[in-house]
Design a protein around this motif. Structure first.
Motif, short mmCIF file in Angstrom:
data_model
loop_
_atom_site.label_atom_id
_atom_site.label_comp_id
_atom_site.label_asym_id
_atom_site.label_seq_id
_atom_site.Cartn_x
_atom_site.Cartn_y
_atom_site.Cartn_z
N PRO A 127 55.00 47.06 56.14
CA PRO A 127 54.68 46.97 57.62
C PRO A 127 53.97 45.64 57.93
N MET A 128 54.23 44.89 59.10
CA MET A 128 53.24 43.93 59.53
C MET A 128 51.96 44.34 59.85
N PRO A 129 51.02 43.46 59.76
CA PRO A 129 49.34 43.90 60.05
C PRO A 129 49.44 44.37 61.47
N ASN A 130 50.25 44.14 62.40
CA ASN A 130 50.12 44.56 63.90
C ASN A 130 50.93 45.61 64.02
N SER A 131 51.61 46.40 63.13
CA SER A 131 52.84 47.19 63.27
C SER A 131 52.19 48.31 64.05
N PRO A 132 53.31 48.95 64.85
CA PRO A 132 52.96 50.08 65.65
C PRO A 132 53.15 51.29 64.94
N ASN A 133 53.64 51.22 63.74
CA ASN A 133 53.87 52.33 62.81
C ASN A 133 52.73 53.08 62.13
N THR A 134 52.51 54.07 62.17
CA THR A 134 51.62 54.62 61.40
C THR A 134 51.92 54.75 59.88
N PRO A 135 50.71 54.92 59.04
CA PRO A 135 51.08 55.09 57.56
C PRO A 135 51.94 56.43 57.32
N GLU A 136 51.91 57.27 58.04
CA GLU A 136 52.84 58.71 58.07
C GLU A 136 54.38 58.15 58.43
N GLN A 137 54.31 57.19 59.20
CA GLN A 137 55.93 56.83 59.70
C GLN A 137 56.30 56.01 58.62
N GLU A 138 55.49 55.22 57.91
CA GLU A 138 55.82 54.22 56.90
C GLU A 138 56.29 55.01 55.79
N LYS A 139 55.47 56.14 55.20
CA LYS A 139 56.10 56.95 54.21
C LYS A 139 57.16 57.54 54.45
N LYS A 140 57.54 58.33 55.81
CA LYS A 140 58.85 58.68 56.10
C LYS A 140 59.84 57.93 56.01
N GLU A 141 59.70 56.72 56.46
CA GLU A 141 60.65 55.73 56.38
C GLU A 141 61.27 55.32 55.02
N MET A 142 60.29 55.18 54.17
CA MET A 142 60.21 54.96 52.45
C MET A 142 61.15 56.07 51.94
N LYS A 143 60.68 57.32 52.20
CA LYS A 143 61.43 58.69 51.66
C LYS A 143 62.68 58.54 52.13
N ALA A 144 63.15 58.30 53.61
CA ALA A 144 64.56 58.33 53.95
C ALA A 144 65.21 57.24 53.15
N TYR A 145 64.68 56.15 52.90
CA TYR A 145 65.49 55.20 52.16
C TYR A 145 65.73 55.78 50.60
N GLU A 146 64.48 56.23 50.07
CA GLU A 146 64.72 56.87 48.86
C GLU A 146 65.97 57.93 48.59
N ASN A 147 65.79 58.79 49.61
CA ASN A 147 66.90 59.85 49.66
C ASN A 147 68.09 59.16 49.75
N THR A 148 68.52 58.16 50.91
CA THR A 148 69.59 57.56 51.09
C THR A 148 70.07 56.79 49.56
N GLU A 149 69.37 56.21 48.87
CA GLU A 149 69.70 55.81 47.68
C GLU A 149 70.18 56.75 46.66
N LYS A 150 69.35 57.52 46.45
CA LYS A 150 69.77 58.76 45.59
C LYS A 150 71.15 59.57 45.92
N LYS A 151 71.49 59.52 47.22
CA LYS A 151 72.74 60.17 47.69
C LYS A 151 73.67 59.01 47.29
N ARG A 152 73.71 57.90 47.58
CA ARG A 152 74.39 56.72 47.16
C ARG A 152 74.84 56.99 45.46
N LEU A 153 73.75 57.04 44.87
CA LEU A 153 73.85 56.88 43.30
C LEU A 153 74.73 58.24 42.95
N GLU A 154 74.38 59.45 43.56
CA GLU A 154 75.18 60.82 43.42
C GLU A 154 76.70 60.41 43.64
N TYR A 155 76.82 59.81 44.80
CA TYR A 155 78.28 59.69 45.25
C TYR A 155 78.97 58.65 44.35
N GLU A 156 78.33 57.79 44.02
CA GLU A 156 79.00 56.74 43.00
C GLU A 156 79.22 57.42 41.51
#
Length: 173
Positions: A127-156
């Motif tokens: 996040p940028m220093p003045n990001s409107p996202n909360t730390p919880e939103q950042e964690k949620k975004e990273m978790k969604a990214y990790e889940n997407t990559e895991k699904k991509r690996l399973e598909y592969e």
């Protein structure tokens, strides 16, 4: 002439620094990338990196392509090349690369990756220093990214299994 003596070392330094960079083409179509990787790399398998005698070894678990067998042990190789994949820890992974004298080599541009960090695409930026996202939103975004990559690996992996079955059927004809 003195100007040339000053400029020439700078040119050599810049050229050598540029030569150290690894340039991987951007992945625009995941399916096409995996298909071309299947044809490009000689060895594709699932394996487990284990540490023995202060060295990392890969125990082959499932073979999709290449002349290796399940249970075979390969040394986790590394070259001084800037594009070489550096195996730095134990764990399960999907490996694309080459084998030379029972030593496995991969590049950073290959789809080789570990199961615990199956990142084929760059993660979201911090996040940028003045990001409107909360730390919880950042964690949620990273978790969604990790889940997407895991699904991509399973598909592969499923696509590789299907391709291997088709290849086996075709080779028996």
């Amino acid at each position: 002439m003195t100007k040339l003596k000053r400029i020439l070392p700078i040119v050599f330094i810049l050229q050598s620094v540029y030569g150290l960079a690894c340039e991987c083409p951007p992945i625009k179509d995941h399916d096409l990338y995996i298909e071309s990787s299947f044809h490009y790399y000689s060895y594709i398998f699932i394996g487990e990196i284990v540490k023995r005698d202060h060295q990392l070894w890969i125990e082959v678990q499932e073979v999709f392509k290449g002349n290796v067998k399940v249970g075979q042990i390969l040394k986790a190789g590394h070259t001084a090349d800037s594009c070489a994949y550096y195996f730095d820890r134990e764990g399960m992974g999907l490996f694309y690369g080459s084998v030379e004298e029972k030593e496995f080599f991969a590049t950073l541009c290959s789809p080789t990756r570990m199961f615990d960090k199956p990142y084929l695409y760059a993660p979201p930026p911090p996040p940028m220093p003045n990001s409107p996202n909360t730390p919880e939103q950042e964690k949620k975004e990273m978790k969604a990214y990790e889940n997407t990559e895991k699904k991509r690996l399973e598909y592969e992996i499923e696509a590789l299994r299907k391709k291997t079955k088709l290849f086996d059927v075709d080779s028996k004809k």
